[in-house]
Each structure stands twice: as C-alpha cells, then as structure tokens.
Design a protein around this motif. Structure first.
Motif, PDB file in Angstrom:
ATOM      1  N   LEU A  72      89.291  19.789 -25.222  1.00  0.00           N
ATOM      2  CA  LEU A  72      88.839  18.542 -24.612  1.00  0.00           C
ATOM      3  C   LEU A  72      87.933  18.850 -23.430  1.00  0.00           C
ATOM      4  N   ASN A  73      87.386  17.814 -22.806  1.00  0.00           N
ATOM      5  CA  ASN A  73      86.594  18.077 -21.612  1.00  0.00           C
ATOM      6  C   ASN A  73      87.524  18.302 -20.418  1.00  0.00           C
ATOM      7  N   LEU A  78      88.638  13.074 -24.741  1.00  0.00           N
ATOM      8  CA  LEU A  78      88.177  13.525 -26.040  1.00  0.00           C
ATOM      9  C   LEU A  78      86.668  13.312 -26.087  1.00  0.00           C
ATOM     10  N   SER A  79      85.939  14.352 -26.386  1.00  0.00           N
ATOM     11  CA  SER A  79      84.480  14.275 -26.361  1.00  0.00           C
ATOM     12  C   SER A  79      83.893  13.600 -27.589  1.00  0.00           C
ATOM     13  N   ARG A  88      87.976  10.502 -35.280  1.00  0.00           N
ATOM     14  CA  ARG A  88      89.209   9.977 -35.877  1.00  0.00           C
ATOM     15  C   ARG A  88      90.121  11.118 -36.310  1.00  0.00           C
ATOM     16  N   GLU A  89      89.519  12.173 -36.874  1.00  0.00           N
ATOM     17  CA  GLU A  89      90.318  13.317 -37.303  1.00  0.00           C
ATOM     18  C   GLU A  89      90.960  14.006 -36.098  1.00  0.00           C
ATOM     19  N   GLN A  90      90.227  14.164 -35.009  1.00  0.00           N
ATOM     20  CA  GLN A  90      90.776  14.798 -33.812  1.00  0.00           C
ATOM     21  C   GLN A  90      91.963  13.995 -33.289  1.00  0.00           C
ATOM     22  N   ARG A  91      91.804  12.689 -33.193  1.00  0.00           N
ATOM     23  CA  ARG A  91      92.891  11.836 -32.700  1.00  0.00           C
ATOM     24  C   ARG A  91      94.102  11.906 -33.617  1.00  0.00           C
ATOM     25  N   ALA A  92      93.870  11.890 -34.918  1.00  0.00           N
ATOM     26  CA  ALA A  92      94.981  11.947 -35.872  1.00  0.00           C
ATOM     27  C   ALA A  92      95.727  13.283 -35.781  1.00  0.00           C
ATOM     28  N   ARG A  93      94.972  14.381 -35.674  1.00  0.00           N
ATOM     29  CA  ARG A  93      95.615  15.698 -35.577  1.00  0.00           C
ATOM     30  C   ARG A  93      96.424  15.829 -34.299  1.00  0.00           C
ATOM     31  N   LEU A  94      95.847  15.411 -33.185  1.00  0.00           N
ATOM     32  CA  LEU A  94      96.577  15.512 -31.913  1.00  0.00           C
ATOM     33  C   LEU A  94      97.826  14.643 -31.938  1.00  0.00           C
ATOM     34  N   VAL A 106      93.856  12.637 -22.572  1.00  0.00           N
ATOM     35  CA  VAL A 106      95.137  13.334 -22.679  1.00  0.00           C
ATOM     36  C   VAL A 106      95.523  13.814 -21.281  1.00  0.00           C
ATOM     37  N   ASN A 107      96.778  13.711 -20.931  1.00  0.00           N
ATOM     38  CA  ASN A 107      97.277  14.169 -19.631  1.00  0.00           C
ATOM     39  C   ASN A 107      97.331  15.698 -19.644  1.00  0.00           C
TER      40      ASN A 107
END
Length: 116
Positions: A72-73, A78-79, A88-94, A106-107
């Motif tokens: 992430l930055n 999320l960049s 969408r894939e990044q959010r789903a995986r996380l 994300v904290n």
C-alpha cells in the motif's frame, strides 16, 4: 513483457540482484499483513526506492502468486482504484486474509509489517 513464471515467481528477462532481493522481500510479507512501497524497497536494500517498487509491482505478470496486494502507500491507502478490476481483486484478497479496509485505507499500526 513475456509471461515468465517459475513456481509462481516472476523471472525478469535479465537477472538483476536488486530485483531478486525485491521479489524475495515481497514474497516474505505474511498473509493478513501489509507494507508500504517505501518500506518494501528499504527491506530489499533499495533505499528510498518506493517508485521503483511500484514500477516493478506493475510489471508483474497476470496470475503471479507473489502477494502484490499486500503493498500500500505510506498512509495505508490502497493505490488501485476501487472501480478497477485490480482494485477489486486487491480489496477481495486483503479482506479474505482478515485485513480490515475502511474508506480505502488500512490501519498500518495494526496490520503493518514488519513490526516497528
């Protein structure tokens, strides 16, 4: 770029020890944890190479098993856009790994890796 994978690891056309160190550092991020582009670059010995880290992540072939989604930055944002397939894939995986995302962020105090 050619899709070159060996056991799911990205293999660039020309071997580069800096790239190798970068991909080793990327592969070591545990599930359920995240890191920033800059921290990943530093762990790989690239100094302040956050932009280089972003470029190399963007060059990963589709279907790679490297955990690109855990980067992430520096503010924990999320960049990738939420309305893009990769976003969408990044959010789903996380989310599947138990990482809580609020307002596209994300904290890092809670999920950041390595621990400070």
């Amino acid at each position: 770029m050619k899709d070159q994978q060996t056991s799911g690891m990205f293999q660039p056309d020309n071997p580069d020890p800096r790239r190798d160190a970068f991909f080793q550092a990327l592969a070591s991020i545990p599930a359920g944890r995240v890191t920033s582009y800059g921290r990943l670059a530093a762990l790989a010995g690239l100094g302040r190479g956050a932009r280089l880290a972003g470029r190399w992540l963007g060059q990963l072939p589709e279907g790679t098993r490297l955990p690109w989604h855990r980067v992430l930055n520096s503010q924990g944002k999320l960049s990738l856009g939420a309305d893009t397939p990769a976003g969408r894939e990044q959010r789903a995986r996380l989310s599947a790994e138990g990482v809580l995302i609020r307002n596209g962020r994300v904290n890092l105090q809670h999920y950041g890796w390595p621990d400070a």
